[in-house]
Enzyme design. Structure first.
Site, PDB file in Angstrom:
ATOM      1  N   GLY A 297     -23.022 -31.762-111.566  1.00  2.37           N
ATOM      2  CA  GLY A 297     -22.813 -30.618-112.442  1.00  2.37           C
ATOM      3  C   GLY A 297     -21.979 -30.892-113.674  1.00  2.37           C
TER       4      GLY A 297
ATOM      5  CG  ASN B 204     -25.525 -31.868-118.748  1.00  3.50           C
ATOM      6  OD1 ASN B 204     -24.980 -32.109-119.824  1.00  3.50           O
ATOM      7  ND2 ASN B 204     -26.479 -32.638-118.254  1.00  3.50           N
TER       8      ASN B 204
ATOM      9  CG  ASN C 285     -34.653 -29.981-117.650  1.00  2.00           C
ATOM     10  OD1 ASN C 285     -33.773 -29.837-116.822  1.00  2.00           O
ATOM     11  ND2 ASN C 285     -35.279 -31.146-117.820  1.00  2.00           N
TER      12      ASN C 285
ATOM     13  CG  HIS D 286     -35.730 -36.003-119.803  1.00  5.79           C
ATOM     14  ND1 HIS D 286     -36.050 -36.109-118.461  1.00  5.79           N
ATOM     15  CD2 HIS D 286     -36.126 -37.174-120.375  1.00  5.79           C
ATOM     16  CE1 HIS D 286     -36.619 -37.281-118.234  1.00  5.79           C
ATOM     17  NE2 HIS D 286     -36.671 -37.948-119.378  1.00  5.79           N
TER      18      HIS D 286
END
Length: 216
Positions: A14, A16, A100, A102
């Site tokens: 976690g 981010n 999202n 990446h």
């Protein structure tokens, strides 16, 4: 202005999520309203607990699809935007509300099985001289949703998967909160947008990436 509530779906430690919690803590634009983690995301849940926010867990290896979809529906009722660290299978009802991040410059080095260390190993094996982070919309095709913003970093001659991952992760922690804040300022648009750098922030543009100088 009421801050836009954001739900965060995570599978892992976690970091981010922590970047979002830190960036949005005193924001009048957006706030983290809900955190949902897979069974592997105990570290992320602890971060949510320390921040005092609502949290939940989708049980099963990385969270079963059924559990993830159930938590995603409940998260959607609490939030106008969803940030997640893994792909979504059923997002039609949440079109342009799920994003999202990446750890590469999509569309390269994305798709099923491309996550974590595997991404950085593939970048190094390819001989690419540039990698980075991509924030994109989640749709039905893995890692193929429209790109919102990208932040490139150099691949250096003596990089290992670990050193490259650390460099990319550093810009992930800066890129994701900025994108979330800009989408919130725009009112969570009902169609895809692309963001480009303007000074220290973002504006809507017609280019697919945000171009920053590497500061390291």
């Amino acid at each position: 202005m009421t801050p836009v509530p954001v739900a965060v779906l995570v599978s892992g430690g976690g970091t981010n999520l922590q970047a979002l919690l830190d960036a949005l803590r005193d924001s009048a634009v957006a706030r983290v309203a809900c955190v949902v983690a897979s069974a592997a995301g105990a570290g992320a849940l602890e971060r949510a607990r320390r921040a005092g926010g609502p949290y939940g867990r989708a049980h099963g290896p990385r969270g079963s699809r059924r559990a993830r979809d159930g938590h995603r529906r409940r998260a959607a009722r609490r939030a106008r935007g969803i940030c997640e660290a893994h792909s979504a299978a059923a997002v039609a009802r949440l079109r342009w509300r799920v994003i999202n991040i990446h750890p590469a410059l999509l569309p390269a080095f994305g798709g099923p099985g491309m996550y974590g260390r595997r991404v950085h190993e593939a970048v190094l094996a390819s001989g690419a001289t540039l990698s980075g982070a991509t924030v994109h919309y989640v749709d039905e095709e893995y890692d193929r949703g429209p790109i919102i913003a990208q932040w490139p970093v150099p691949v250096r001659p003596h990089d290992t998967p670990e050193t490259l991952a650390a460099r990319v992760l550093e810009v992930e922690h800066r890129l994701l909160p900025q994108v979330v804040l800009e989408l919130a300022r725009l009112g969570v648009p009902e169609e895809p947008v692309r963001l480009v750098q303007s000074g220290s922030g973002f504006v809507v543009g017609d280019q697919p990436s945000v171009r920053f100088r590497d500061e390291r």
